[in-house]
Design a protein around this motif. Structure first.
Motif, mmCIF file in Angstrom:
data_model
loop_
_atom_site.group_PDB
_atom_site.id
_atom_site.type_symbol
_atom_site.label_atom_id
_atom_site.label_comp_id
_atom_site.label_asym_id
_atom_site.label_seq_id
_atom_site.Cartn_x
_atom_site.Cartn_y
_atom_site.Cartn_z
ATOM 1 N N MET A 1 -1.145 -11.260 -0.814
ATOM 2 C CA MET A 1 -1.394 -9.812 -0.882
ATOM 3 C C MET A 1 -0.144 -9.112 -1.390
ATOM 4 N N GLY A 2 -0.301 -8.306 -2.387
ATOM 5 C CA GLY A 2 0.828 -7.583 -2.956
ATOM 6 C C GLY A 2 1.068 -6.259 -2.247
ATOM 7 N N TRP A 3 2.121 -5.564 -2.688
ATOM 8 C CA TRP A 3 2.516 -4.312 -2.057
ATOM 9 C C TRP A 3 2.824 -3.273 -3.123
ATOM 10 N N ALA A 4 2.536 -2.015 -2.792
ATOM 11 C CA ALA A 4 2.939 -0.883 -3.632
ATOM 12 C C ALA A 4 3.865 -0.024 -2.786
ATOM 13 N N ARG A 5 5.119 0.095 -3.180
ATOM 14 C CA ARG A 5 6.112 0.789 -2.370
ATOM 15 C C ARG A 5 6.183 2.272 -2.718
ATOM 16 N N ASP A 8 10.352 6.962 1.185
ATOM 17 C CA ASP A 8 10.104 7.803 2.355
ATOM 18 C C ASP A 8 10.471 9.258 2.119
ATOM 19 N N THR A 38 -1.687 1.902 -6.187
ATOM 20 C CA THR A 38 -2.082 0.612 -5.617
ATOM 21 C C THR A 38 -2.938 -0.175 -6.608
ATOM 22 N N HIS A 41 -0.618 -1.754 -9.257
ATOM 23 C CA HIS A 41 0.132 -2.913 -8.764
ATOM 24 C C HIS A 41 -0.771 -4.140 -8.651
ATOM 25 N N ARG A 42 -2.039 -3.918 -8.344
ATOM 26 C CA ARG A 42 -2.958 -5.049 -8.170
ATOM 27 C C ARG A 42 -3.506 -5.570 -9.499
ATOM 28 N N ARG A 102 11.515 -11.636 -6.943
ATOM 29 C CA ARG A 102 10.193 -12.134 -6.553
ATOM 30 C C ARG A 102 10.271 -13.586 -6.114
ATOM 31 N N ARG A 105 11.907 -13.794 -2.650
ATOM 32 C CA ARG A 105 10.989 -13.395 -1.592
ATOM 33 C C ARG A 105 9.954 -14.484 -1.320
#
Length: 333
Positions: A1-5, A8, A38, A41-42, A102, A105
Motif C-alpha cells: 500500500m502506497g502513501w500520499a503525504r 502538517d 491520492t 500517487h496510486r 524507496r 524503506r
C-alpha cells in the motif's frame, strides 16, 4: 500500500487560505485536490505514466458538475497547473522520494517483517515446551480453578456450591461537571468580553499600539472594524474577514496599522479577497504614513548653506548639520 503525504502546515498555506475565502467553492476545491493527490500517487507513479497528471474526467467523477469549476479554482491559486489533456499537480515530482529512499524503506520493511516472524516463531516454540498448562494442574488437585473467583462467580473459595457472600458494590465516583469551553484568544470579540469603551473616541477606545485586551489578557477583535470592512466590501463574508484578522502575519502588527491597511485594500477595486492583507504590499506603507505622520519640517534659519541641505562648515573644514534648523538636529535637541 502506497502513501500520499500532506504537510502538517497545509491548512495555513497561503494558497489554501485563499481557497477558504471562496467558502463552499474553496472547500470543494480542497476536497478535489486531496482526492486527486491520492489517485495520482496510486496511478501515475508507474512506467509510461506522467507523474501527477490528472485526466479531464477525474474531477467530474468526484464532484459531479462542480468538478470543472473546482479544477479551475485550483489552477487559479496555483495548486494545479493546466496541461494539454487535463491538469498536473503543482510540484508533484519535486516531492516524490528518490529511488535510493524507496529502496531503503523497502529494505527496512523487510527487516522488520523478518524480526516479527522470528519473534513469533520463538514464542510458539516456548509455549510447546512449557509442560502442563495451568488448567491441567488445577484439574489434578483439590483446589478450585482460579476462574472461580469470588468477585466474579457464585461459588465460595472452598469449592463448595454455597453461594458466596459479596460485599456491596460501592457507588462509582461522580464525574466532575465539564467546565464551560473557553474561547480561543484570537477569536474573542469585544461583545463577548464585555470590554468597556470610552465614549467620544473614533475607534471605541481601542489601543492604537495593539488590540484591546480583556480581563484575562485575550486579544479582542474590534467588531466595528469588521462592520466597517463589510460596508466597504459587502461581497466579503464575516468569516473570511475574521480569518484574515486572525492570521499570524496580521496579528503580529500594531492594531492601528491593521485597521488602516485593511480599509486601504478594501477600498481598492483590484482587491479580490480579504486575505490580500496577509501579504506584504504597499498598503502597509500607506498605513504607516496615515498612522505615523512625519513631523513638520522646521523653518530654515537662513544662516546655513541652503534650505534643502541645511549644512554648516565647521572650523576644521568639515560639514555638519545646522544646529538651528536641520530636522534631525532640532528633533534630537
Amino acid at each position: 500500500m502506497g502513501w500520499a503525504r500532506i504537510d502538517d502546515g497545509f491548512d495555513d498555506h497561503p494558497k489554501v487560505v485563499e481557497l477558504l475565502d471562496h467558502e463552499e467553492e474553496g472547500w470543494a476545491a480542497i476536497t478535489l485536490w486531496v482526492m486527486c493527490l491520492t489517485w495520482a500517487h496510486r496511478n501515475t507513479r508507474k512506467p509510461g505514466k506522467a507523474p501527477g497528471h490528472i485526466p479531464p474526467a477525474l474531477p467530474r467523477r468526484y464532484l459531479g458538475a462542480a468538478g470543472r469549476a473546482a479544477a479551475e479554482l485550483l489552477v487559479e491559486v496555483g495548486l494545479w497547473d493546466a496541461a494539454d489533456r487535463g491538469w498536473v499537480i503543482h510540484d508533484f515530482i519535486k516531492y516524490l522520494p528518490s529511488e535510493e529512499t524507496r529502496q531503503a524503506r523497502a529494505a527496512a520493511g523487510r527487516k522488520g517483517a523478518e524480526a516479527r516472524w522470528r519473534g513469533k516463531q520463538t514464542r510458539t516454540s516456548n509455549d510447546g515446551d512449557g509442560g502442563e498448562s495451568t488448567s491441567s494442574q488445577e484439574a489434578h488437585g483439590n483446589e478450585p480453578s482460579t476462574s472461580h473467583d469470588s468477585a466474579t462467580s457464585g461459588m465460595t473459595n472452598d469449592g463448595s456450591r454455597a453461594r458466596a457472600r459479596r460485599a456491596p458494590t460501592p457507588d462509582p465516583m461522580p464525574e466532575p461537571e465539564p467546565s464551560s469551553p473557553q474561547s480561543p484568544p484570537h477569536v474573542t470579540t469585544a461583545a463577548s468580553t464585555g470590554a468597556k469603551t470610552e465614549p467620544g473616541t473614533a475607534d471605541g477606545g481601542r489601543n492604537t499600539e495593539g488590540q484591546n485586551e480583556d480581563r484575562n489578557g485575550a486579544q479582542v477583535i474590534d467588531m466595528g472594524l469588521v462592520a466597517e470592512i463589510q460596508a466597504l466590501r459587502p461581497d466579503w463574508s464575516v468569516s473570511s474577514i475574521f480569518r484574515t484578522l486572525e492570521h499570524p502575519d496580521v496579528r503580529s502588527r500594531p492594531w492601528d496599522l491593521v485597521r488602516a491597511a485593511f480599509t486601504t485594500i478594501a477600498a481598492d477595486p483590484d482587491t479580490r479577497l480579504p486575505s490580500r492583507l496577509t501579504h506584504d504590499g504597499p498598503w502597509w506603507g500607506e498605513a504607516l504614513r496615515q498612522t505615523r505622520p512625519r513631523p513638520a519640517r522646521p523653518p530654515w534659519c537662513g544662516q546655513c548653506d541652503a534650505e534643502t541641505t541645511r549644512m554648516v562648515e565647521l572650523g576644521d573644514g568639515r560639514l555638519a548639520r545646522c544646529p538651528d534648523c536641520h530636522p534631525k538636529e532640532v528633533r534630537t535637541a
